[in-house]
Design a protein around this motif. Structure first.
Motif, short mmCIF file in Angstrom:
data_model
loop_
_atom_site.label_atom_id
_atom_site.label_comp_id
_atom_site.label_asym_id
_atom_site.label_seq_id
_atom_site.Cartn_x
_atom_site.Cartn_y
_atom_site.Cartn_z
N LEU A 327 0.67 7.55 -1.74
CA LEU A 327 0.94 7.53 -0.30
C LEU A 327 1.15 6.09 0.16
N PRO A 328 2.19 5.86 0.95
CA PRO A 328 2.42 4.50 1.45
C PRO A 328 1.42 4.16 2.57
N LEU A 329 1.33 2.86 2.86
CA LEU A 329 0.36 2.38 3.85
C LEU A 329 0.48 3.11 5.18
N ARG A 331 1.12 5.99 5.89
CA ARG A 331 0.55 7.35 5.94
C ARG A 331 -0.97 7.35 5.83
N VAL A 332 -1.55 6.21 5.49
CA VAL A 332 -3.01 6.19 5.32
C VAL A 332 -3.72 5.19 6.24
N ARG A 333 -2.97 4.37 6.95
CA ARG A 333 -3.59 3.48 7.95
C ARG A 333 -3.21 3.98 9.34
N PRO A 334 -4.18 4.54 10.06
CA PRO A 334 -3.85 5.05 11.40
C PRO A 334 -3.34 3.92 12.29
#
Lengths: 358, 605
Positions: A327-329, A331-334
């Motif tokens: 998963l790219p950033l 998609r995982v950093r709100p």
């Protein structure tokens, strides 16, 4: 055996790889070790199945058996973990990348003693992994001590007999809800290979308990897991064929003589009945067969229990299709406003503060 | 008598599970909202309900938030501990006691207020269970009245907590008002302590370190979290689960961009983290002492196999039962070299909730950059208590995934060798399973491997690998959070501390200064140390290391950094399970710099 006059091109499988592409490094186990035959079976089954090596991760714990992932699928990543803890590695690898086919190799010491807890919890979670136990009833690397799968009365080379009840890993696996439980013998490639191919197709934990005689410490008279003893007590539940989804089933079985098990990928396991009709979808019946055969000193082999519809762990985790590891950033950093709103809540006290517990 | 303004500690003695938490956090919030710096410390037993528990609130206009040894006000709600609680109160203190609780004779220079809490609850509800829970609001009301906590702020704080439960809200409001009315009528002008509005908390937040760490992990992009429940670490993962479920679901499918696995034990928890880290996830686990002990073998494996992993340790005191809910800083030596064989790990030492947040992110970048398990050592005091902080800052930098070769990168290289030091920093390149290029595949194992990850038992290769790992650890010195050093001009004395001890240090430095003792201060924030730590030791005549363990674990490491000055590195040690306080620090430091001056009650060696 006579040499052919012109060397034929090595046959390729459906993805264009030769059997040699599934080889690993040279074995360092004893000549004649049952484990080497299982390694050969894995190579052949992977070749026949057309597994993509980069989609496979090989995992193991510690012991003779756990050395073997180095001897097959040299183009796959491998992970030789610590003693008895391969299941937790498998769980983590699966959580990170659900697209990988995990082939785990363990032994009876690695699984039934030091790793029994992790073995149970792997099954309980139904982590998709092929879990092969190379079971010889002894600790080979430390020179022949009994393991927890040694049968009552089986002897060491010194003549000392085991007094403790063996742990039946197949019965335990069924009890824990495992959706694929098989037992086989390293000397029966005809049975082992279709079982391995079926296990590759299973979505969930597939346990293969493969009796694999230790030629150095357990191949003597008095050992219940010697080649001679296993050949004598081996009682196959059925003959097995595995028909992958991309092949048609040849209809040369007499009606009523086979059972068919459909796997989620469209493949079929064809079980040809022998003397007794074993129903592998019946967990209670499977447990009864295991219990009765132990009392009668018979080693039943074959597909003991199967539930192709068992719910695998990635469904339980409800993870996105893309492997978490990829998963790219974004998609995982709100986004920033999420932090802003959380900070507002902690400024204004709209979240409960403080905690306790013991 | 002139009252003491904005400088007091309130000690609230209740019973675990009696519902005092809402009441206590209300006091904390209201004082905070009055602009007065405040901190709250929960001293709780290893128990769900029935055992004694204490909550201490310190309000300090000067901004001190460490524990104070002395309390000014006591709320007596637990008959079991009443005698001891009362005996600990000094001259001039105020004791507020639930009338139904008998307390021993108290010297005349303590003020005792008996409050008929049972009677005041009678008109509020007939429900016995509710009375027991809501009675705590009576003491909130009494405190508000005698200290001058603004009713509007209490109402606002109550609204924020219970606004969505009108029935509970009304009950609590009624009890609060009953307490205030009683104090107004019966106890007018009866406190030498007052709270008055100021403006030192504007824009700030109140948060515990575990929640802060969870937020850091959320914004770090954690993908795999494993854990086994253990106090005082559980609340970190539980907070993280809450944040992940709210903010990390794919908007289209509703599915998770994370996996949380509650493991069967901490061995499995760290195993899962290593499996996930090996396969390319940002993986972490959080634990406390006993769990850390179980992780040792795998930690060493992670060191040798060079797998990224983030491991939080919320430190508490020693093994098994006893004081599992008391704080300590005694896992430093253990975490640093955890496992058998030659191992050493980067260890991050957050000293504030802001750093819990920031280091949670840094830990992932460092673990992936250094390809190593990285420990974050918090403690119970920092992790489970509430601290003021500036709002956390959104990360401006992208993440650092370290030296990973994907297919595109592999296509550009002729060979790939997993453990070769290509760049001279000790850090090799890695590939992730799933990479298509066959030369990317390698076999992972523990100590005995050559540069190409092949099995070997060659002594020469083993030494070469160990030396490279040492080089890598040296590289870590320049990457981990640097120490924060404040030099006092001309000071011959240097103080060193880490973690939650920081807050007592700040107060102690001011107290020492008032006594004419100037000291420089170095707060280390990670191991391995930056070079500036040795330099700090070398430019001070005497160095005192203050820490919350018995054997001086940090001091030992400091001595190794400047061995020729080892004799000048002294210790102040605090290890009774309670958070360290400034008085103890001062007493310990004075014992070293001004012998044979009186040594206070602080434990010092």
């Amino acid at each position: 055996m006579s040499a052919p006059t012109t060397p034929p091109a090595a046959p390729v499988n459906r993805i264009g790889l030769t059997r040699a592409d599934y080889d690993g490094s040279k074995t360092t186990l004893c000549p004649g070790c049952g484990h080497n035959a299982i390694t050969g079976g894995i190579i052949q089954a992977a070749f026949e199945a057309g597994l993509e090596p980069h989609r496979v991760a090989k995992l193991s714990g510690i012991g003779c058996s756990s050395k073997t992932p180095a001897y097959f699928l040299g183009q796959s990543h491998g992970f030789n973990a610590v003693h008895g803890r391969m299941p937790s590695i498998a769980t983590g690898v699966h959580a990170a990348n659900r697209e990988l086919l995990l082939i785990g190799v363990s032994g009876d010491g690695d699984t039934a003693s030091i790793g029994l807890g992790q073995f149970c919890h792997l099954i309980r979670r139904n982590v998709p992994a092929v879990y092969i136990v190379e079971n010889n009833g002894v600790y080979g690397l430390t020179k022949g001590q009994f393991s927890a799968t040694a049968d009552v009365g089986s002897t060491q080379k010194t003549g000392r007999a085991n007094a403790l009840m063996p742990i039946d890993l197949c019965a335990l696996a069924i009890e824990l809800g495992c959706g694929f439980v098989a037992r086989s013998f390293s000397g029966d490639q005809k049975q082992l290979r279709p079982l391995l191919r079926a296990a590759f197709a299973h979505r969930g934990t597939a346990v293969l308990d493969v009796i694999s005689p230790c030629v150095t410490f357990a191949d003597h008279e008095g050992s219940t897991k010697s080649y001679a003893a296993v050949k004598q007590t081996d009682a196959p539940l059925h003959d097995i064929d595995y028909v992958p989804f991309y092949e048609d089933i040849h209809v040369d079985y007499a009606p009523g003589t086979t059972r068919e098990v459909k796997m989620p990928d469209g493949s079929t396991i064809v079980l040809k009945k022998l003397a007794e009709d074993h129903d592998p979808s019946d967990a209670t019946g499977a447990l009864r067969v295991l219990h009765e055969s132990r009392a009668e000193h018979r080693l039943v082999t074959g597909l003991v229990y199967v539930d192709p519809a068992s719910r695998p762990f990635d469904e339980e985790l409800a993870v996105v299709d893309t492997p978490l590891a990829q998963l790219p950033l974004e998609r995982v950093r709100p986004p920033r406003q999420v932090l802003d709103s959380i900070m507002r809540a902690y400024r204004e006290g709209t979240v409960a503060v403080g905690a306790g517990g013991g | 008598m002139k009252p003491v303004v904005n400088d007091l500690s309130i000690h609230i003695a209740t019973v675990n599970g009696s519902g005092s938490q809402t009441a206590n956090s209300l006091i904390l919030r209201a004082i905070f909202q009055m602009g007065i710096p405040v901190s709250g410390k929960n001293l709780f037993p290893s128990n769900i309900a029935g055992l004694p528990t204490w909550f201490t609130i310190r309000a300090s206009g000067e901004g001190w938030v460490a524990r104070r040894k002395r309390n000014d006000l006591l709320i007596v709600m637990n008959p079991e501990t009443a005698a001891k609680d009362v005996a600990e109160m000094g001259p001039g203190s105020v004791i507020i006691v639930n009338e139904s609780i008998a307390i021993p004779e108290v010297p005349a220079d303590r003020i005792v207020h008996r409050v008929p809490m049972g009677k005041l609850m009678e008109p509020i509800t007939n429900d016995v269970r509710l009375r027991r829970l809501v009675v705590n609001m009576i003491y909130v009301g009494v405190l508000a009245e005698i200290l001058g906590i603004e009713e509007a702020e209490l109402e606002r704080a109550l609204q924020a907590q219970l606004g969505r439960k009108p029935k509970a809200m009304a009950l609590n409001q009624a009890a609060l008002r009953a307490g205030m009315a009683f104090a107004r009528e019966q106890l007018a002008g009866a406190s030498p302590f007052r709270l008055e509005r100021m403006d030192r908390t504007g824009g700030r937040i109140l948060i515990d370190g575990n929640t802060a760490g969870a937020l850091g992990a959320l914004f770090a992009g954690v993908t795999v979290v494993t854990w086994y429940p253990i106090t005082p670490s559980s609340s970190l993962v539980e907070a993280l689960i809450g944040f992940l479920e709210q903010h990390r679901r794919d908007p289209e499918t509703g599915r998770n961009t994370f996996a949380v696995v509650q493991a069967e034990d901490e061995i499995a928890a760290i195993g899962m983290v290593l499996g996930a880290g090996w396969a390319g996830a940002r993986a972490m686990t959080s634990t406390s002492g006993p769990g850390l002990s179980l992780m040792t073998e795998f930690a060493g494996y992670g060191y040798y196999a060079e797998i990224p992993a983030v491991i939080w340790d919320i430190q508490r005191v020693g093994p098994s039962t006893g004081l599992p809910t008391r704080t300590a800083q005694a896992d430093l030596s253990f975490a640093l070299t955890m496992s058998h064989g030659d191992t050493q790990f980067p260890v991050l030492l957050p000293g504030s909730v802001e750093e819990c947040y920031q280091f949670a992110m840094d830990a992932f970048d460092l673990a992936e950059r250094l390809q190593s398990p990285v420990f974050v050592l918090s403690d119970l005091d920092l992790g489970m208590n509430n601290w003021m902080a500036d709002p956390f800052v959104y990360p401006e930098k992208p993440w650092d995934r370290g030296k990973v070769l994907d297919d595109a990168a592999l296509a550009k290289v002729r060979t790939f060798e997993r453990y070769r030091d290509v760049d001279g920093d000790g850090i090799p390149y890695r590939t992730l399973p799933g990479v298509r290029d066959p030369k990317g595949a390698y076999f992972t194992r523990g100590s005995g491997h050559d540069e190409a990850a092949r099995y070997t038992e060659s002594s020469e290769v083993y030494v070469r690998n160990l030396d490279r790992l040492a080089r890598k650890y040296d590289t870590a010195r320049t990457l981990v959070p640097a120490p924060i050093i404040t030099d006092a001009p001309g000071a011959e004395l240097g103080l060193i501390a880490f973690g939650s001890t920081h807050w007592a240090m700040l107060e102690a430095l001011a107290m020492l200064q008032r006594q004419g003792i100037a000291a420089s201060y170095c707060r280390v924030r990670a191991l391995p140390f930056a070079a500036s730590v040795a330099e700090f030791v070398r430019r001070h005549k005497k160095v005192v290391v203050v820490e919350q363990n018995r054997d001086g674990q940090l001091a030992e490491r400091i001595r190794l950094e400047a061995p020729e000055r080892a004799a000048d590195v002294l210790s102040v040690l605090h290890y009774d399970g309670m958070p360290i306080d400034a008085e103890s620090v001062v007493a310990g430091v004075l014992a070293h710099v001004a012998p044979p001056a009186a040594i206070g009650q602080g434990v010092s060696r």
